[in-house]
Motif scaffolding. Structure first.
Motif, PDB file in Angstrom:
ATOM      1  N   SER A 255      81.002  37.780  66.849  1.00 47.98           N
ATOM      2  CA  SER A 255      79.607  37.536  66.471  1.00 47.98           C
ATOM      3  C   SER A 255      78.704  37.461  67.698  1.00 47.98           C
ATOM      4  CB  SER A 255      79.496  36.239  65.668  1.00 47.98           C
ATOM      5  OG  SER A 255      80.205  36.330  64.452  1.00 47.98           O
ATOM      6  N   ASP A 256      79.221  36.885  68.778  1.00 46.20           N
ATOM      7  CA  ASP A 256      78.447  36.821  70.017  1.00 46.20           C
ATOM      8  C   ASP A 256      78.190  38.221  70.567  1.00 46.20           C
ATOM      9  OD1 ASP A 256      78.495  34.047  69.884  1.00 46.20           O
ATOM     10  OD2 ASP A 256      80.259  33.882  71.177  1.00 46.20           O
TER      11      ASP A 256
ATOM     12  N   TYR B 115      77.966  40.930  68.771  1.00 50.30           N
ATOM     13  CA  TYR B 115      76.976  41.526  67.874  1.00 50.30           C
ATOM     14  C   TYR B 115      75.579  41.058  68.267  1.00 50.30           C
ATOM     15  CZ  TYR B 115      75.134  43.306  63.415  1.00 50.30           C
ATOM     16  OH  TYR B 115      74.446  43.999  62.450  1.00 50.30           O
ATOM     17  N   ARG B 116      75.439  39.745  68.491  1.00 50.82           N
ATOM     18  CA  ARG B 116      74.125  39.191  68.849  1.00 50.82           C
ATOM     19  C   ARG B 116      73.661  39.680  70.220  1.00 50.82           C
ATOM     20  NH1 ARG B 116      76.084  34.588  65.995  1.00 50.82           N
ATOM     21  NH2 ARG B 116      77.095  33.777  67.873  1.00 50.82           N
TER      22      ARG B 116
ATOM     23  N   GLN C 146      72.226  43.031  69.698  1.00 53.05           N
ATOM     24  CA  GLN C 146      70.950  42.829  69.013  1.00 53.05           C
ATOM     25  C   GLN C 146      69.862  42.388  69.998  1.00 53.05           C
ATOM     26  OE1 GLN C 146      70.805  39.492  66.204  1.00 53.05           O
ATOM     27  NE2 GLN C 146      69.857  40.885  64.713  1.00 53.05           N
ATOM     28  N   SER C 147      70.233  41.516  70.932  1.00 53.36           N
ATOM     29  CA  SER C 147      69.294  41.041  71.942  1.00 53.36           C
ATOM     30  C   SER C 147      68.843  42.185  72.847  1.00 53.36           C
ATOM     31  CB  SER C 147      69.946  39.932  72.777  1.00 53.36           C
ATOM     32  OG  SER C 147      69.153  39.578  73.878  1.00 53.36           O
TER      33      SER C 147
END
Length: 317
Positions: free
Chosen positions: A218-219, A221-222, A225-226
């Motif tokens: 998840s990190d 993925y984020r 996204q960032s």
């Protein structure tokens, strides 16, 4: 209730009671029945902690781990567990989140003989703190301690990082994103990553392409996204885990965006399935070696080579 109380109530000596409790020979049937009657009547359970301490060992090894989800820690723990079970040792997991006060509490429990040894997969306390507590029990760290006289089992990382960045440069990438669990100031691993990057690319990693506190899928993925939200388009993402790289990849897939070249770490199943280049740091072996050092009598340092793996190629470096 202890064996001396049972001895008084049964009319037999403490030595006889001990032999009954531990199923030893040379106890008459009458004595055995009398002692067992008292044990059952008072629901007596032997105190394993007191018994172990009387022998000078608890057969407990504490393992301090800041996080539980990163493959670095799970890999080491699996190696420790696989070595500890056949040797008759119990492993106590000690979460810390790099909180020095929490870790000092664990060291004080070593001082009070709650553990025979402590393995620090990583730590927030200083190496000087660890040295101070070595007199109370074996302490092992899982990184290169430099000139400190402390037991250590660790991976030689720099060569595999250099090979990974050399391969990356050969792909003609210009903008390299780096995903880290901790920043350069706090982590020796992050410092080695930075050192290898500078040696190959001849400049500092760009701040806009750095992300820290990255541990899970998840990190990853984020992080991707960032980058997207900040109009940053990396040519390559050097992730600190195959699962992390897979998370970043999924963001680009979900948003129908070009996927950067990816390099993972830890040779995880996700990376194997996606044929990602990766670095295998052999953390299972590090865990096994750390356990052997923890139960041994000698203070020494051992290292294991890591390797950069290119999928679908014959050459595994």
């Amino acid at each position: 209730m202890n064996i001396h109380d049972i001895a008084k109530l049964s009319g037999y000596s403490a030595a006889t009671v001990s032999r009954v409790i531990n199923n030893r020979k040379y106890v008459s049937d009458d004595a055995k029945l009398a002692v067992q009657k008292i044990i059952k009547e008072y629901d007596y359970v032997p105190n394993d902690v007191a018994r172990d301490l009387s022998k000078g060992k608890t057969h407990n090894i504490g393992v301090v781990m800041p996080y539980t989800k990163h493959p670095y820690y799970t890999g080491i723990i699996n190696g420790v567990m696989d070595a500890a079970f056949p040797a008759g040792y119990r492993i106590v997991l000690l979460p810390s989140m790099y909180d020095a006060d929490v870790e000092m509490n664990y060291l004080n429990r070593l001082r009070r003989k709650a553990y025979d040894a402590i393995i620090f997969t990583s730590h927030g306390v200083t190496l000087d703190d660890l040295l101070e507590y070595q007199k109370y029990g074996s302490i092992v760290c899982c990184h290169d301690p430099g000139n400190y006289d402390i037991s250590a089992a660790y991976t030689e990382r720099i060569d595999s990082y250099l090979k990974a960045f050399t391969w990356a440069k050969a792909q003609n990438v210009k903008k390299v994103a780096i995903l880290l669990s901790r920043n350069f100031e706090l982590s020796a691993t992050s410092q080695l990553t930075r050192k290898a990057f500078i040696k190959i690319f001849h400049h500092e990693p760009l701040e806009s392409l750095l992300r820290t506190d990255v541990i899970t899928y998840s990190d990853g993925y984020r992080s991707a996204q960032s980058f997207y939200k900040n109009n940053v388009t990396p040519d390559l993402i050097f992730a600190n885990g195959d699962d992390v790289a897979t998370g970043a990849r999924q963001f680009y897939l979900d948003h129908h965006l070009p996927i950067p070249t990816l390099i993972g770490q830890e040779n995880q199943l996700s990376g194997q399935l996606l044929n990602l280049p990766t670095i295998d740091h052999n953390f299972h072996e590090i865990g096994r070696l750390a356990f052997e050092l923890a139960i041994g009598d000698e203070t020494k340092q051992v290292s294991v080579a890591s390797r950069f793996i290119l999928r679908n190629q014959n050459d595994h470096n």
